[in-house]
Design a protein around this motif. Sequence first.
Motif, mmCIF file in Angstrom:
data_model
loop_
_atom_site.group_PDB
_atom_site.id
_atom_site.type_symbol
_atom_site.label_atom_id
_atom_site.label_comp_id
_atom_site.label_asym_id
_atom_site.label_seq_id
_atom_site.Cartn_x
_atom_site.Cartn_y
_atom_site.Cartn_z
ATOM 1 N N UNK A 8 0.821 -1.216 0.000
ATOM 2 C CA UNK A 8 0.000 0.000 0.000
ATOM 3 C C UNK A 8 0.854 1.264 0.000
ATOM 4 N N UNK A 9 2.152 1.141 -0.331
ATOM 5 C CA UNK A 9 3.081 2.285 -0.391
ATOM 6 C C UNK A 9 3.204 2.988 0.956
ATOM 7 N N UNK A 10 3.114 2.234 2.035
ATOM 8 C CA UNK A 10 3.225 2.814 3.370
ATOM 9 C C UNK A 10 4.438 2.297 4.116
ATOM 10 N N UNK A 11 4.524 2.672 5.385
ATOM 11 C CA UNK A 11 5.637 2.254 6.237
ATOM 12 C C UNK A 11 5.084 1.768 7.566
ATOM 13 N N UNK A 12 5.813 0.866 8.200
ATOM 14 C CA UNK A 12 5.468 0.388 9.527
ATOM 15 C C UNK A 12 6.727 0.403 10.368
ATOM 16 N N UNK A 13 6.636 0.990 11.552
ATOM 17 C CA UNK A 13 7.764 1.073 12.474
ATOM 18 C C UNK A 13 7.303 0.647 13.860
ATOM 19 N N UNK A 14 8.250 0.179 14.639
ATOM 20 C CA UNK A 14 7.956 -0.255 16.010
ATOM 21 C C UNK A 14 9.075 0.211 16.913
ATOM 22 N N UNK A 15 8.717 0.501 18.137
ATOM 23 C CA UNK A 15 9.708 0.885 19.139
ATOM 24 C C UNK A 15 9.249 0.396 20.499
ATOM 25 N N UNK A 16 10.181 0.056 21.375
ATOM 26 C CA UNK A 16 9.798 -0.419 22.714
ATOM 27 C C UNK A 16 9.112 0.688 23.499
ATOM 28 N N UNK A 48 5.160 -0.042 20.723
ATOM 29 C CA UNK A 48 4.395 0.942 19.977
ATOM 30 C C UNK A 48 4.624 0.659 18.491
ATOM 31 N N UNK A 49 3.572 0.283 17.784
ATOM 32 C CA UNK A 49 3.673 -0.020 16.371
ATOM 33 C C UNK A 49 2.883 1.034 15.621
ATOM 34 N N UNK A 50 3.538 1.706 14.657
ATOM 35 C CA UNK A 50 2.926 2.793 13.891
ATOM 36 C C UNK A 50 2.898 2.404 12.419
ATOM 37 N N UNK A 51 1.696 2.417 11.851
ATOM 38 C CA UNK A 51 1.498 2.175 10.421
ATOM 39 C C UNK A 51 1.078 3.493 9.780
ATOM 40 N N UNK A 52 1.831 3.919 8.750
ATOM 41 C CA UNK A 52 1.539 5.169 8.039
ATOM 42 C C UNK A 52 1.270 4.831 6.571
ATOM 43 N N UNK A 53 0.114 5.324 6.078
ATOM 44 C CA UNK A 53 -0.296 5.072 4.693
ATOM 45 C C UNK A 53 -0.670 6.396 4.039
ATOM 46 N N UNK A 54 -0.460 6.530 2.722
ATOM 47 C CA UNK A 54 -0.888 7.755 2.038
ATOM 48 C C UNK A 54 -2.402 7.914 2.112
ATOM 49 N N UNK A 55 -2.847 9.119 2.426
ATOM 50 C CA UNK A 55 -4.280 9.386 2.523
ATOM 51 C C UNK A 55 -4.930 9.263 1.155
ATOM 52 N N UNK A 56 -6.138 8.709 1.128
ATOM 53 C CA UNK A 56 -6.844 8.530 -0.141
ATOM 54 C C UNK A 56 -7.977 9.511 -0.313
#
Length: 402
Positions: free
Chosen positions: A379-387, A394-402
């Motif tokens: 989906x052309x997005x990114x996913x990152x996680x940090x303790x 903490x898991x963050x999913x970022x996707x381009x707005x449609x």
Amino acid sequence: MSTAIRTRSSRDYSQLRPTIRMRLTLLYGGMFLMAGIVLLVIIYLLTAQALQHSGTAFHILGGYDLRLSSDVCPQLRQAENIAEFNGILDTCLDTQRTSALTALLHRSLLVLMGLTVLAFALGYVLAGRVLSPLGRITRMARSVAGSDLDKRIELDGPDDELKELADTFDDMLERLDRAFNAQQRFVANASHELRTPLAINRTLLEVQMSDPGAGPDLLQLGKTLLATNERSEQLVEGLLLLARSENELAEKKPVDLAEVASLAIDHVRGEADAADVELRGERQSARVLGNGVLLERVALNLLQNAVRYNVSEGGWVDASTSIDSGYVSLMVCNTGPIVPAYEVDNLFEPFRRLRTERTGSDRGVGLGLSIVRSVVRAHDGTVTAEPREGGGLKVLVRLPAG
């Protein structure tokens, strides 16, 4: 013998064909020659004009005594002898020559500046025309997706390096298309061949366990085999989903990420209540273009992990959606065991788990976060996680707005 002749002839042809180097050499060499000719002609005309405008230094007027008249050097009338006349004349000619050269220099600089601007403009236009096939190749490379490889460049024009590059790129697309089609056929066949025996095993076990005459040992063995069969089914489903989600999506539809997260929360609510884990969070409407089923799998996998890898008492999971700077976000936080920062990246690899409490065999097959990353990339997005401080992730999913 014939092979050597063909090799020599192909080498001779490659040297004579209109290559990009030859075309650019002729183009810029011709432009330099034309600019030199134009500049030479203009300098000649400016010189002639400067000499013409300088006028005649003096005129001899007839009469009983010779009298001199000059519009350029009026001081000549004041000369009383030959020496004074020659001095005034030399000074006047030097002044006239300096003035003519100065005017010629100024006009030449103006012409040079104009020709420079014109040369850059023509060079930009001509270079764009020469390199336009390269731009076409670049646009085609960007437009080709992993699941849509039927497009070809089919570049026309002279048989030069760009034509060879375009043909090579078309051949590569053809091979990739065959490879992806083979992969899709394999996934479809594997889906049928792997699911069918597992479904048959589950049915046979359930039928055998429903027999009233089954003893306690048989029932216990049946439960163990059912759990093993269910784990195998989850592994097969995860692998197939991971294989399908590796490619970029060919068709995207509007999806509300908040609705997807709410459905996933409803799905895991029973498991969360049984584990005494509180589900919370604020979900703002956040629309994206994508596949609703795959995005729901992303939210479901994150929430299942957050619920299963939590503390035994007083745990919570926060699932929130938001919009920021043209991107929509899904944030999933949870309480849980302490996760070392250097172990976070390993969690997104298939079958890679934390080497502590997160390795329990009853908590999944180790593909949850791998599927999340593959779907998000599709989906052309990114996913990152940090303790998270105090334990959890903490898991963050970022996707381009449609």
